[in-house]
Design a protein around this motif. Structure first.
Motif, mmCIF file in Angstrom:
data_model
loop_
_atom_site.group_PDB
_atom_site.id
_atom_site.type_symbol
_atom_site.label_atom_id
_atom_site.label_comp_id
_atom_site.label_asym_id
_atom_site.label_seq_id
_atom_site.Cartn_x
_atom_site.Cartn_y
_atom_site.Cartn_z
ATOM 1 N N PHE A 1 -35.651 -52.541 -7.629
ATOM 2 C CA PHE A 1 -34.663 -52.290 -8.669
ATOM 3 C C PHE A 1 -34.082 -50.877 -8.561
ATOM 4 O O PHE A 1 -32.926 -50.653 -8.896
ATOM 5 N N GLU A 2 -34.875 -49.924 -8.081
ATOM 6 C CA GLU A 2 -34.458 -48.519 -8.017
ATOM 7 C C GLU A 2 -33.917 -48.085 -6.658
ATOM 8 O O GLU A 2 -33.644 -46.906 -6.455
ATOM 9 N N ARG A 3 -33.719 -49.022 -5.728
ATOM 10 C CA ARG A 3 -33.145 -48.632 -4.432
ATOM 11 C C ARG A 3 -31.730 -48.107 -4.630
ATOM 12 O O ARG A 3 -30.917 -48.724 -5.304
ATOM 13 N N ALA A 4 -31.452 -46.957 -4.022
ATOM 14 C CA ALA A 4 -30.147 -46.302 -4.141
ATOM 15 C C ALA A 4 -29.224 -46.735 -3.007
ATOM 16 O O ALA A 4 -29.666 -47.292 -1.998
ATOM 17 N N LEU A 5 -27.939 -46.456 -3.170
ATOM 18 C CA LEU A 5 -27.000 -46.692 -2.079
ATOM 19 C C LEU A 5 -27.287 -45.726 -0.938
ATOM 20 O O LEU A 5 -27.584 -44.555 -1.165
ATOM 21 N N ALA A 6 -27.152 -46.227 0.262
ATOM 22 C CA ALA A 6 -27.182 -45.380 1.455
ATOM 23 C C ALA A 6 -25.810 -44.703 1.559
ATOM 24 O O ALA A 6 -24.834 -45.173 0.947
ATOM 25 N N PRO A 7 -25.691 -43.634 2.317
ATOM 26 C CA PRO A 7 -24.372 -42.993 2.469
ATOM 27 C C PRO A 7 -23.290 -43.985 2.914
ATOM 28 O O PRO A 7 -22.158 -43.937 2.420
ATOM 29 N N ARG A 8 -23.626 -44.889 3.826
ATOM 30 C CA ARG A 8 -22.657 -45.903 4.261
ATOM 31 C C ARG A 8 -22.233 -46.786 3.095
ATOM 32 O O ARG A 8 -21.060 -47.131 2.950
ATOM 33 N N VAL B 1 -21.817 -55.547 -14.364
ATOM 34 C CA VAL B 1 -22.536 -54.875 -13.282
ATOM 35 C C VAL B 1 -24.030 -55.055 -13.482
ATOM 36 O O VAL B 1 -24.566 -54.747 -14.558
ATOM 37 N N SER B 2 -24.706 -55.530 -12.447
ATOM 38 C CA SER B 2 -26.163 -55.584 -12.493
ATOM 39 C C SER B 2 -26.674 -54.176 -12.788
ATOM 40 O O SER B 2 -26.129 -53.185 -12.303
ATOM 41 N N SER B 3 -27.730 -54.092 -13.573
ATOM 42 C CA SER B 3 -28.238 -52.767 -13.932
ATOM 43 C C SER B 3 -29.149 -52.152 -12.875
ATOM 44 O O SER B 3 -29.662 -51.055 -13.075
ATOM 45 N N ALA B 4 -29.317 -52.813 -11.734
ATOM 46 C CA ALA B 4 -30.067 -52.207 -10.630
ATOM 47 C C ALA B 4 -29.339 -50.941 -10.160
ATOM 48 O O ALA B 4 -28.109 -50.837 -10.259
ATOM 49 N N ARG B 5 -30.075 -49.991 -9.655
ATOM 50 C CA ARG B 5 -29.498 -48.692 -9.268
ATOM 51 C C ARG B 5 -28.370 -48.842 -8.248
ATOM 52 O O ARG B 5 -27.314 -48.224 -8.391
ATOM 53 N N ARG B 6 -28.549 -49.652 -7.209
ATOM 54 C CA ARG B 6 -27.543 -49.764 -6.156
ATOM 55 C C ARG B 6 -26.244 -50.404 -6.653
ATOM 56 O O ARG B 6 -25.167 -50.079 -6.162
ATOM 57 N N THR B 7 -26.336 -51.304 -7.624
ATOM 58 C CA THR B 7 -25.114 -51.902 -8.166
ATOM 59 C C THR B 7 -24.425 -50.937 -9.128
ATOM 60 O O THR B 7 -23.197 -50.855 -9.144
ATOM 61 N N ARG B 8 -25.205 -50.202 -9.911
ATOM 62 C CA ARG B 8 -24.600 -49.176 -10.778
ATOM 63 C C ARG B 8 -23.879 -48.134 -9.923
ATOM 64 O O ARG B 8 -22.764 -47.712 -10.244
#
Length: 170
Positions: A22-29, A53-60
């Motif tokens: 759930f807390e995985r962040a976006l990569a620079p790409r 928007v899904s409340s997961a970190r990467r979607t936010r």
């Protein structure tokens, strides 16, 4: 609703520091691809009125990257969109869709891909676009549907970051 935009989140890091998905962040790409897709949608006149928007970190973070292209859009962050199945995404859309306007969903596979396929196969679609959609739905991919007066969807646009100056791949 006149238009529906389905966007898969941008490329995420393999593992979050917390160890949780759930807390995985976006990569620079992923950040770059999401920014690019927001600009592409805006140039095409495909701005959402509402973003679910899904409340997961990467979607936010994906929404944060595309949002500058859509200053008038209102975002709703929803836990129920985290890894939601196609029917659950559709239920969320039906719950929050305005009578008129454009709704965008920023979410996850496989549910988003499955929903895009269902909607595309339920209406007229360009055979080449449909064939591509049946393949992969990589990160930062966007499928846009126009909705007619009877509520029937038609796939109108299919954007892949890898083909539009993005970094491509999964």
């Amino acid at each position: 609703m006149d238009r529906l935009i389905l966007m898969r989140h941008g490329k995420a890091e393999q593992h979050a520091a917390s160890g949780g998905d759930f807390e995985r962040a976006l990569a620079p790409r992923g950040q770059g691809d999401a920014t690019l897709m927001g600009k592409m949608l805006a140039r095409a006149g495909l701005a959402p009125d509402v973003a679910l928007v899904s409340s997961a970190r990467r979607t936010r973070q994906t929404w944060e990257a595309v949002a500058p292209a859509f200053p008038a859009a209102r975002a709703e962050f929803r836990r129920d969109l985290y890894h939601a199945e196609a029917q659950d995404v559709l239920a969320a859309i039906r719950d929050d869709a305005p009578d008129r306007g454009t709704v965008m969903v920023v979410g996850h596979n496989p549910g988003l891909h499955e929903l895009a396929l269902r909607l595309a196969m339920g209406g007229p679609a360009d055979p080449a676009q449909l064939a591509r959609l049946r393949g992969k739905f990589p990160t930062a991919t966007v499928a846009v549907f126009t909705i007619d007066a009877d509520g029937a969807p038609t796939l109108s646009h299919l954007f892949y970051a890898s083909e539009n100056g993005g970094h491509g791949g999964e």
